[in-house]
Design a protein around this motif. Structure first.
Motif, PDB file in Angstrom:
ATOM      1  N   GLY A  49       0.817  -1.207   0.000  1.00  0.00           N
ATOM      2  CA  GLY A  49       0.000   0.000   0.000  1.00  0.00           C
ATOM      3  C   GLY A  49       0.853   1.259   0.000  1.00  0.00           C
ATOM      4  N   VAL A  50       1.918   1.265   0.780  1.00  0.00           N
ATOM      5  CA  VAL A  50       2.810   2.427   0.823  1.00  0.00           C
ATOM      6  C   VAL A  50       3.509   2.609  -0.524  1.00  0.00           C
ATOM      7  N   LEU A  51       3.958   1.514  -1.118  1.00  0.00           N
ATOM      8  CA  LEU A  51       4.632   1.603  -2.419  1.00  0.00           C
ATOM      9  C   LEU A  51       3.692   2.143  -3.495  1.00  0.00           C
ATOM     10  N   ARG A  52       2.451   1.718  -3.463  1.00  0.00           N
ATOM     11  CA  ARG A  52       1.489   2.223  -4.445  1.00  0.00           C
ATOM     12  C   ARG A  52       1.228   3.710  -4.250  1.00  0.00           C
ATOM     13  N   ALA A  53       1.233   4.143  -2.993  1.00  0.00           N
ATOM     14  CA  ALA A  53       0.967   5.557  -2.718  1.00  0.00           C
ATOM     15  C   ALA A  53       2.173   6.441  -3.044  1.00  0.00           C
ATOM     16  N   LYS A  54       3.357   5.976  -2.729  1.00  0.00           N
ATOM     17  CA  LYS A  54       4.558   6.798  -2.897  1.00  0.00           C
ATOM     18  C   LYS A  54       5.197   6.665  -4.281  1.00  0.00           C
ATOM     19  N   ARG A  55       5.000   5.532  -4.923  1.00  0.00           N
ATOM     20  CA  ARG A  55       5.540   5.283  -6.255  1.00  0.00           C
ATOM     21  C   ARG A  55       7.037   5.592  -6.359  1.00  0.00           C
ATOM     22  N   PRO A  56       7.862   4.963  -5.555  1.00  0.00           N
ATOM     23  CA  PRO A  56       9.307   5.213  -5.643  1.00  0.00           C
ATOM     24  C   PRO A  56       9.888   4.642  -6.933  1.00  0.00           C
ATOM     25  N   LYS A  57      10.980   5.242  -7.388  1.00  0.00           N
ATOM     26  CA  LYS A  57      11.661   4.737  -8.572  1.00  0.00           C
ATOM     27  C   LYS A  57      12.695   3.684  -8.221  1.00  0.00           C
ATOM     28  N   ALA A  58      13.066   3.624  -6.930  1.00  0.00           N
ATOM     29  CA  ALA A  58      14.037   2.625  -6.484  1.00  0.00           C
ATOM     30  C   ALA A  58      13.854   2.408  -4.984  1.00  0.00           C
ATOM     31  N   VAL A  59      14.277   1.229  -4.532  1.00  0.00           N
ATOM     32  CA  VAL A  59      14.191   0.877  -3.114  1.00  0.00           C
ATOM     33  C   VAL A  59      15.564   0.380  -2.659  1.00  0.00           C
ATOM     34  N   LEU A  60      16.015   0.893  -1.522  1.00  0.00           N
ATOM     35  CA  LEU A  60      17.218   0.368  -0.883  1.00  0.00           C
ATOM     36  C   LEU A  60      16.797  -0.363   0.381  1.00  0.00           C
ATOM     37  N   SER A  61      17.163  -1.632   0.489  1.00  0.00           N
ATOM     38  CA  SER A  61      16.894  -2.412   1.704  1.00  0.00           C
ATOM     39  C   SER A  61      18.220  -2.802   2.341  1.00  0.00           C
ATOM     40  N   THR A  62      18.354  -2.462   3.619  1.00  0.00           N
ATOM     41  CA  THR A  62      19.566  -2.834   4.352  1.00  0.00           C
ATOM     42  C   THR A  62      19.352  -4.092   5.177  1.00  0.00           C
ATOM     43  N   GLY A  63      18.268  -4.803   4.923  1.00  0.00           N
ATOM     44  CA  GLY A  63      18.078  -6.122   5.512  1.00  0.00           C
ATOM     45  C   GLY A  63      17.474  -6.101   6.898  1.00  0.00           C
ATOM     46  N   GLY A  64      17.607  -7.242   7.583  1.00  0.00           N
ATOM     47  CA  GLY A  64      16.909  -7.422   8.839  1.00  0.00           C
ATOM     48  C   GLY A  64      15.443  -7.706   8.553  1.00  0.00           C
ATOM     49  N   TYR A  65      14.745  -8.170   9.586  1.00  0.00           N
ATOM     50  CA  TYR A  65      13.334  -8.490   9.347  1.00  0.00           C
ATOM     51  C   TYR A  65      12.544  -7.261   8.938  1.00  0.00           C
ATOM     52  N   ALA A  66      12.991  -6.067   9.355  1.00  0.00           N
ATOM     53  CA  ALA A  66      12.286  -4.838   9.003  1.00  0.00           C
ATOM     54  C   ALA A  66      12.475  -4.475   7.541  1.00  0.00           C
ATOM     55  N   GLY A  67      13.539  -4.967   6.926  1.00  0.00           N
ATOM     56  CA  GLY A  67      13.806  -4.612   5.540  1.00  0.00           C
ATOM     57  C   GLY A  67      13.216  -5.554   4.519  1.00  0.00           C
ATOM     58  N   PHE A  68      12.500  -6.575   4.976  1.00  0.00           N
ATOM     59  CA  PHE A  68      11.984  -7.568   4.035  1.00  0.00           C
ATOM     60  C   PHE A  68      10.664  -7.169   3.367  1.00  0.00           C
ATOM     61  N   PRO A  69       9.630  -6.729   4.106  1.00  0.00           N
ATOM     62  CA  PRO A  69       8.319  -6.518   3.456  1.00  0.00           C
ATOM     63  C   PRO A  69       8.349  -5.557   2.284  1.00  0.00           C
ATOM     64  N   ALA A  70       8.938  -4.374   2.469  1.00  0.00           N
ATOM     65  CA  ALA A  70       8.935  -3.380   1.391  1.00  0.00           C
ATOM     66  C   ALA A  70       9.752  -3.852   0.202  1.00  0.00           C
ATOM     67  N   ALA A  71      10.902  -4.475   0.456  1.00  0.00           N
ATOM     68  CA  ALA A  71      11.751  -4.913  -0.648  1.00  0.00           C
ATOM     69  C   ALA A  71      11.085  -6.037  -1.442  1.00  0.00           C
ATOM     70  N   PHE A  72      10.472  -6.979  -0.740  1.00  0.00           N
ATOM     71  CA  PHE A  72       9.829  -8.093  -1.432  1.00  0.00           C
ATOM     72  C   PHE A  72       8.630  -7.598  -2.242  1.00  0.00           C
ATOM     73  N   ALA A  73       7.838  -6.710  -1.636  1.00  0.00           N
ATOM     74  CA  ALA A  73       6.699  -6.159  -2.365  1.00  0.00           C
ATOM     75  C   ALA A  73       7.173  -5.369  -3.584  1.00  0.00           C
ATOM     76  N   ALA A  74       8.259  -4.616  -3.437  1.00  0.00           N
ATOM     77  CA  ALA A  74       8.783  -3.839  -4.560  1.00  0.00           C
ATOM     78  C   ALA A  74       9.243  -4.757  -5.688  1.00  0.00           C
ATOM     79  N   GLU A  75       9.912  -5.856  -5.328  1.00  0.00           N
ATOM     80  CA  GLU A  75      10.365  -6.785  -6.360  1.00  0.00           C
ATOM     81  C   GLU A  75       9.182  -7.353  -7.129  1.00  0.00           C
TER      82      GLU A  75
END
Length: 339
Positions: A81-107
């Motif tokens: 939902g956040v990705l659809r609202a913000k429409r980023p052109k790129a995502v940086l994930s530095t990992g950890g359990y907190a870095g998984f949802p947004a990166a996986f959804a972006a992929e």
């Protein structure tokens, strides 16, 4: 816009914040997506970085617990939902359990994802995300399967790039500039093991010591104060590392990257692999192999300290070769390739 994600602990959060600041200086719009309950939930509101927090299930190395699986699903839906609202052109994930949802959804949505691995061993979140990522940024060189090696670059671990002259730093901390200073770090929370085992071994050496015991342990270890032995709940990293002549610490990626930036030789006491999957031990062995550090040995600690203080230059030079200076800029450069 670039969306940054990762956290849960400082080792994942601080590199992403450094890149966010660098992107902001370059005029790029940034947004941070963190996890409810992670360290970022406390620190992001203190920054000017716009952000949101979503649920994030902790990825277990052996099995996925039902409660965590539910949180993971909720996190993926919220992140989408956040990705659809913000429409980023790129995502940086530095990992950890907190870095998984947004990166996986972006992929899954076809948004370019750049991963950053802090340790000398790929974490579980990075391993799961890497096959579909656009790039894999490493803090230190490490062996990779051919498919991953083609998308990987060594960029370093972003740190606060601030140094002080050694004599000035020692004086500001209240230590004699003419004497070698030992710095003990157990991570941002402190280490009960190091707090218990190191003082009885270090005090007989008669050397000045600055020991970060952790805020939660400060009152418990106040009695160590005196005769050149100082305890603190938390220390200013750049100031303390500028002042120190030898570091005794765990082997977290952030601590080691800061030590490399300051060319500070280190004796390392990594966490047991059963506690972190072997990440700290891999870090320690990588720095030892490079000649920048040694694995600490409690029975031989006095001898190790003496040997490293007597001939520190080889360790300093090796640490300097691993310095992450400019890492935030290199990550920002890579992200700009996707914009």
């Amino acid at each position: 816009m670039v969306l940054l994600t990762g956290g849960g602990t400082g080792g994942h959060l601080f590199p992403a914040l450094a890149v966010a600041e660098e992107l902001g200086r370059r005029g790029h719009e940034v947004f941070y997506l963190g996890a409810l309950g992670g360290l970022e939930a406390r620190l992001l509101p203190k920054t000017p970085i716009p952000h949101a927090l979503v649920p994030a299930g902790k990825l277990d190395r052996s099995a996925l617990r039902p409660k965590e699986a539910w949180r993971l699903l909720l996190g993926l839906l919220a992140a989408r939902g956040v990705l659809r609202a913000k429409r980023p052109k790129a995502v940086l994930s530095t990992g950890g359990y907190a870095g998984f949802p947004a990166a996986f959804a972006a992929e899954l949505m076809g948004i370019p994802v750049l991963l950053h691995e802090q340790n000398a061993k790929l974490g579980l979140a990075v391993r799961l995300l890497a096959p579909l990522s656009r790039g894999l940024a490493l803090s230190v060189p490490l062996p990779l399967a051919p498919g991953l090696a083609t998308k990987a670059r060594v960029v370093g671990y972003p740190v606060r790039e601030v140094r002080f002259p050694k004599a000035e730093a020692k004086a500001r901390l209240g230590f004699d500039p003419g004497k070698p200073l030992l710095l003990v770090l157990g991570g941002s929370q402190g280490s009960l093991e190091l707090n218990e085992r190191l003082p009885p071994l270090l005090r007989p050496l008669g050397l000045p010591v600055l020991h970060q015991v952790g805020e939660r342990w400060l009152e418990r270890y106040r009695h160590l104060e005196g005769e050149g032995y100082r305890v603190a709940g938390f220390v200013d990293g750049p100031l303390a590392m500028s002042a120190a002549d030898l570091l005794l610490a765990r082997a977290g990626a952030g601590t080691l990257a800061e030590a490399a930036f300051h060319q500070l030789p280190a004796l390392l006491f990594p966490l047991s692999p059963r506690l972190d999957g072997g990440a700290q031990r891999a870090n320690a062995l990588a720095y030892q192999k490079a000649g920048a550090a040694r694995l600490g040995d409690y029975p031989r600690l006095a001898q190790q300290v003496e040997e490293m203080l007597r001939n520190p230059e080889p360790y300093r030079e090796a640490m300097g070769s691993l310095s992450p200076e400019g890492a935030a800029g290199r990550l920002a450069d890579w992200l700009e390739e996707f914009l």
